[in-house]
Design an enzyme around this catalytic site. Structure first.
Site, PDB file in Angstrom:
ATOM      1  N   CYS A 131     -11.390   3.263  -0.235  1.00  0.00           N
ATOM      2  CA  CYS A 131     -10.078   3.602   0.332  1.00  0.00           C
ATOM      3  C   CYS A 131      -9.880   2.729   1.560  1.00  0.00           C
ATOM      4  CB  CYS A 131     -10.015   5.081   0.710  1.00  0.00           C
ATOM      5  SG  CYS A 131      -8.494   5.564   1.568  1.00  0.00           S
ATOM      6  N   THR A 132      -8.646   2.301   1.788  1.00  0.00           N
ATOM      7  CA  THR A 132      -8.377   1.386   2.905  1.00  0.00           C
ATOM      8  C   THR A 132      -8.697   1.982   4.264  1.00  0.00           C
ATOM      9  OG1 THR A 132      -6.074   2.128   2.835  1.00  0.00           O
ATOM     10  CG2 THR A 132      -6.598   0.057   1.710  1.00  0.00           C
ATOM     11  N   HIS A 133      -8.679   3.311   4.375  1.00  0.00           N
ATOM     12  CA  HIS A 133      -8.963   3.961   5.661  1.00  0.00           C
ATOM     13  C   HIS A 133     -10.456   3.979   5.999  1.00  0.00           C
ATOM     14  CE1 HIS A 133      -4.899   5.425   5.003  1.00  0.00           C
ATOM     15  NE2 HIS A 133      -4.885   6.047   6.173  1.00  0.00           N
ATOM     16  N   THR A 148      -5.525   3.579  -5.098  1.00  0.00           N
ATOM     17  CA  THR A 148      -4.980   4.463  -6.125  1.00  0.00           C
ATOM     18  C   THR A 148      -4.182   3.667  -7.152  1.00  0.00           C
ATOM     19  OG1 THR A 148      -4.897   6.333  -4.586  1.00  0.00           O
ATOM     20  CG2 THR A 148      -3.501   6.453  -6.534  1.00  0.00           C
ATOM     21  N   TYR A 179      -0.232   8.458  -2.422  1.00  0.00           N
ATOM     22  CA  TYR A 179      -0.159   8.264  -3.871  1.00  0.00           C
ATOM     23  C   TYR A 179      -1.316   8.991  -4.561  1.00  0.00           C
ATOM     24  CZ  TYR A 179       3.232   4.347  -3.522  1.00  0.00           C
ATOM     25  OH  TYR A 179       4.345   3.568  -3.293  1.00  0.00           O
ATOM     26  N   GLY A 180      -2.388   9.221  -3.814  1.00  0.00           N
ATOM     27  CA  GLY A 180      -3.622   9.738  -4.412  1.00  0.00           C
ATOM     28  C   GLY A 180      -3.518  11.116  -5.025  1.00  0.00           C
ATOM     29  N   CYS A 225      -3.660  -0.810  -2.243  1.00  0.00           N
ATOM     30  CA  CYS A 225      -3.785   0.616  -2.525  1.00  0.00           C
ATOM     31  C   CYS A 225      -4.824   0.833  -3.631  1.00  0.00           C
ATOM     32  CB  CYS A 225      -2.434   1.163  -2.967  1.00  0.00           C
ATOM     33  SG  CYS A 225      -2.457   2.912  -3.385  1.00  0.00           S
ATOM     34  N   GLU A 236      -6.735   8.062  10.864  1.00  0.00           N
ATOM     35  CA  GLU A 236      -5.406   7.961  11.452  1.00  0.00           C
ATOM     36  C   GLU A 236      -5.339   8.603  12.838  1.00  0.00           C
ATOM     37  OE1 GLU A 236      -2.317   9.155   8.799  1.00  0.00           O
ATOM     38  OE2 GLU A 236      -2.782   7.546   7.365  1.00  0.00           O
ATOM     39  N   ASP A 276       0.863  -1.182   0.000  1.00  0.00           N
ATOM     40  CA  ASP A 276       0.000   0.000   0.000  1.00  0.00           C
ATOM     41  C   ASP A 276       0.899   1.231   0.000  1.00  0.00           C
ATOM     42  OD1 ASP A 276      -2.338   1.567   0.144  1.00  0.00           O
ATOM     43  OD2 ASP A 276      -2.238   1.670   2.319  1.00  0.00           O
ATOM     44  N   SER A 277       0.323   2.372  -0.302  1.00  0.00           N
ATOM     45  CA  SER A 277       1.083   3.616  -0.275  1.00  0.00           C
ATOM     46  C   SER A 277       1.423   4.040   1.147  1.00  0.00           C
ATOM     47  CB  SER A 277       0.292   4.734  -0.964  1.00  0.00           C
ATOM     48  OG  SER A 277      -0.966   4.907  -0.329  1.00  0.00           O
TER      49      SER A 277
END
Length: 265
Positions: free
Chosen positions: A184-186, A77, A44-45, A75, A153, A12-13
């Site tokens: 998105c992973t978040h 993106t 990366y986005g 990722c 985060e 992932d980024s």
């Protein structure tokens, strides 16, 4: 020659991909995993497509050093901007985050689809294109939601701040969509607040879906491991508060972290 005891590679980024690793651990508890998070060059986005492709190639090259049997681009993106390049260059199965989301959307049988993600994911229209191939009469609504990342985060996934940001991004989708793809992973860390606001909408989490797809593929290829699992986590930099954030994303204590910088250009 790939062996069942070889690890799964995930990149992932940044650290958001740990939410995907979490789902793989749940679905495939006997599998070893090598994770690489490019935390020195996140996000990366906001990068150009050419830069995203370059970074993605380097990420895969790093994982191949560990004789991984399969790779997951956690990722979104990269999944929406660089998969043709990766699959054209490397002779190893690489799972992305687009196909799992599309598969889950199709399974719902719904037609009014919402997609949220980074600017790069939304602008690529990768989800839109693939969903329209599978669900030709779909009505698709998209929305970038960049502030979901710092909320996740910082652990601000519930409460007034999260509610205000969720409302700001999703108010135009509420009442218009039946399914919402968390692109998105978040974003899965905010799913309870998103559910509360969107009410009856079905939430699609591609990370959960890709874990199931991995299990199917490895079983079909005779590559399922019988354990014991080993986990290694590599980062290109150690972000502030990484331990706290990483454990929140992974859902368990994060051990075996190593920093690699020599190959970052």
């Amino acid at each position: 020659m790939r062996k069942s005891t070889d690890p799964i590679g995930v990149f992932d980024s940044g650290i958001g991909g740990l939410t995907v690793v979490r789902e793989i651990m749940r679905e495939l508890p006997d599998e070893s995993i090598i994770y690489f998070g490019d935390t020195a060059r996140v996000p990366y986005g906001t990068k150009s497509k050419e830069t995203i492709e370059k970074f993605a190639v380097e990420d895969v090259e790093f994982l191949l050093k560990f004789n991984v049997k399969i790779i997951v681009s956690a990722c979104f993106t990269v999944s929406s901007n660089a998969m043709d390049v990766l699959r054209g260059k490397f002779n190893i199965p690489i799972f992305d985050m687009i196909e799992p989301g599309v598969r889950a959307v199709k399974r719902t049988g719904k037609r009014r689809i919402g997609i949220i993600g980074t600017y790069a994911t939304i602008e690529s229209r990768a989800y839109e294109k693939r969903i329209r191939e599978e669900v030709p009469d779909a009505e698709i609504f998209t929305r970038p939601a960049p502030l979901f990342v710092p909320l996740a985060e910082e652990g601000k996934t519930r409460g007034k701040i999260a509610e205000l940001v969720v409302e700001e991004y999703l108010k135009e989708l509420k009442g218009r969509v039946e399914v919402l793809v968390l692109g998105c992973t978040h974003y899965p860390l905010l799913k309870e607040t998103i559910k509360d606001f969107m009410e009856e909408v079905i939430l699609v989490e591609p990370g959960k879906e890709v874990a199931g797809m991995l299990k199917e593929y490895l079983g079909k290829e005779g590559l399922l491991s019988s354990g014991p699992p080993r986990y290694s986590f590599y980062l290109s930099d150690i972000p502030r508060k990484f331990g706290e954030i990483g454990e929140r994303f992974l859902g368990r204590k994060l051990e075996g972290i190593r920093v690699v910088r020599e190959w970052i250009t």
